[in-house]
Design a protein around this motif. Structure first.
Motif, mmCIF file in Angstrom:
data_model
loop_
_atom_site.group_PDB
_atom_site.id
_atom_site.type_symbol
_atom_site.label_atom_id
_atom_site.label_comp_id
_atom_site.label_asym_id
_atom_site.label_seq_id
_atom_site.Cartn_x
_atom_site.Cartn_y
_atom_site.Cartn_z
ATOM 1 N N ALA A 171 -7.244 -3.246 -3.627
ATOM 2 C CA ALA A 171 -7.768 -2.766 -4.908
ATOM 3 C C ALA A 171 -8.655 -1.535 -4.750
ATOM 4 C CB ALA A 171 -8.544 -3.879 -5.611
ATOM 5 N N ASP A 212 -8.116 0.925 -2.397
ATOM 6 C CA ASP A 212 -7.363 1.851 -1.552
ATOM 7 C C ASP A 212 -7.463 3.270 -2.111
ATOM 8 O OD1 ASP A 212 -5.535 3.227 0.016
ATOM 9 O OD2 ASP A 212 -3.933 1.753 -0.218
ATOM 10 N N HIS A 214 -1.297 -4.614 -2.563
ATOM 11 C CA HIS A 214 -2.119 -3.402 -2.466
ATOM 12 C C HIS A 214 -3.591 -3.785 -2.408
ATOM 13 C CE1 HIS A 214 -1.030 0.968 -3.107
ATOM 14 N NE2 HIS A 214 -2.342 1.053 -2.915
ATOM 15 N N PRO A 249 -4.142 2.324 -5.933
ATOM 16 C CA PRO A 249 -3.444 1.153 -6.472
ATOM 17 C C PRO A 249 -2.807 1.387 -7.839
ATOM 18 C CG PRO A 249 -5.825 0.839 -6.563
ATOM 19 C CD PRO A 249 -5.590 2.075 -5.746
ATOM 20 N N CYS A 275 0.823 -1.224 0.000
ATOM 21 C CA CYS A 275 0.000 0.000 0.000
ATOM 22 C C CYS A 275 0.849 1.262 0.000
ATOM 23 C CB CYS A 275 -0.994 0.000 1.163
ATOM 24 S SG CYS A 275 -0.326 -0.284 2.821
ATOM 25 N N LEU A 318 -3.125 -7.671 -6.073
ATOM 26 C CA LEU A 318 -4.153 -6.780 -5.550
ATOM 27 C C LEU A 318 -5.193 -7.604 -4.796
ATOM 28 C CD1 LEU A 318 -4.862 -4.362 -8.553
ATOM 29 C CD2 LEU A 318 -3.421 -3.945 -6.551
ATOM 30 N N VAL A 367 0.907 0.738 -8.148
ATOM 31 C CA VAL A 367 1.520 -0.590 -8.236
ATOM 32 C C VAL A 367 2.294 -0.776 -9.541
ATOM 33 C CG1 VAL A 367 1.059 -3.068 -8.355
ATOM 34 C CG2 VAL A 367 -0.065 -1.665 -6.616
ATOM 35 N N THR A 411 3.383 -8.802 -8.347
ATOM 36 C CA THR A 411 2.376 -7.954 -7.714
ATOM 37 C C THR A 411 1.106 -8.740 -7.403
ATOM 38 O OG1 THR A 411 1.345 -7.243 -9.791
ATOM 39 C CG2 THR A 411 3.245 -5.974 -9.033
#
Length: 270
Positions: free
Chosen positions: A221, A223, A219, A228, A131, A245, A231, A243
């Motif tokens: 999704a 946020d 992260h 995000p 995040c 999400l 990313v 990565t």
């Protein structure tokens, strides 16, 4: 207090400028256990990690710290930047005699972790960024409505807005708190302002290519605190990345999606 929490060891290291830095370590202590440094978010102390850190205690010696300005660390008038926080983390690793560690930073802690891994690549075995963003002109910033919500004069209104940014309504319905991610209530105003400036002025864009550690980027999704869209920006700049999400999750995905996130990180670190 859990058995694990009761075995938490507290100590103090010194930064190069003499600032006292409180840190805590617990978990596996056999000769084969790796160290995992956990870096908390802006204006938060080590309690940010109280729940999730236990997921790593069987395989790692987990290390947390009170960033300068928080917890039991000194609260100097100056010295607040993500670069300085990274050097503070190195001072703690040195004090513990840890030559190389896994590093997991979330939110501002992810910004700190970027500098740590870029400036000290020999000290980081594997890196997890959660995040977070690269900062600077290329980062995707939170929208104006979020900034306004966090700038309200009433503390209760700001706390309510922050809870909404951290957790989804569905998760909150089953988890009434208390929450360890809403800031250190004992921070003096100058330290709180220093943390805000440190996070807002972070810009590691030109240094990210220096990170050599394999990197996992996580992260939520949904946020809105750190969008995000950051990313793919991080993934494009750091050489060896993967990565993930978390659908429906907001900023504190590491709590809301703890089971899934903990397994992903464990698998990556192992």
């Amino acid at each position: 207090m859990t058995d694990t929490a009761s075995r938490r060891l507290h100590a103090v290291a010194r930064a190069q400028d003499g600032t006292a830095l409180a840190y805590q370590h617990q978990g596996a202590h056999d000769d084969t256990a790796r160290s995992l440094l956990l870096l908390a978010g802006q204006a938060n102390n080590h309690h940010w990690w109280d729940g999730p850190r236990e997921d790593f205690d069987a395989t790692h010696r987990t290390i947390t710290m009170d960033h300068r300005g928080t917890g039991a660390s000194d609260k100097p008038q100056q010295g607040y930047s993500t670069q300085q926080f990274a050097e503070d983390a190195i001072a703690i690793l040195d004090h513990l005699g840890v030559e190389r560690a896994d590093v997991y930073g979330t939110s501002m802690g992810g910004r700190v972790a970027q500098w740590l891994a870029a400036r000290h690549p020999d000290r980081v075995r594997r890196l997890v960024l959660g995040c977070t963003s690269p900062g600077g002109p290329y980062a995707v910033e939170r929208d104006v409505s979020v900034r306004r919500a966090l700038a309200r004069p009433a503390p209760a209104a700001v706390r309510s807005a922050l809870i909404d940014l951290m957790y989804s309504p569905g998760w909150l319905a089953g988890h009434p708190g208390p929450y360890a991610t809403l800031g250190d209530p004992d921070m003096p105003p100058h330290a709180r302002h220093g943390h805000l400036i440190a996070s807002n002025t972070h810009d590691a864009w030109e240094a990210l290519h220096l990170i050599t550690a394999p990197t996992l980027i996580l992260h939520g999704a949904e946020d809105r605190l750190t969008p995000p869209d950051n990313v793919p920006l991080l993934a494009a700049r750091i050489p060896d990345t993967r990565t993930h999400l978390f659908a429906g999750a907001r900023h504190a995905y590491f709590e809301e999606c703890r089971d899934e996130a903990g397994k992903l990180v464990q698998d990556f670190l192992s």
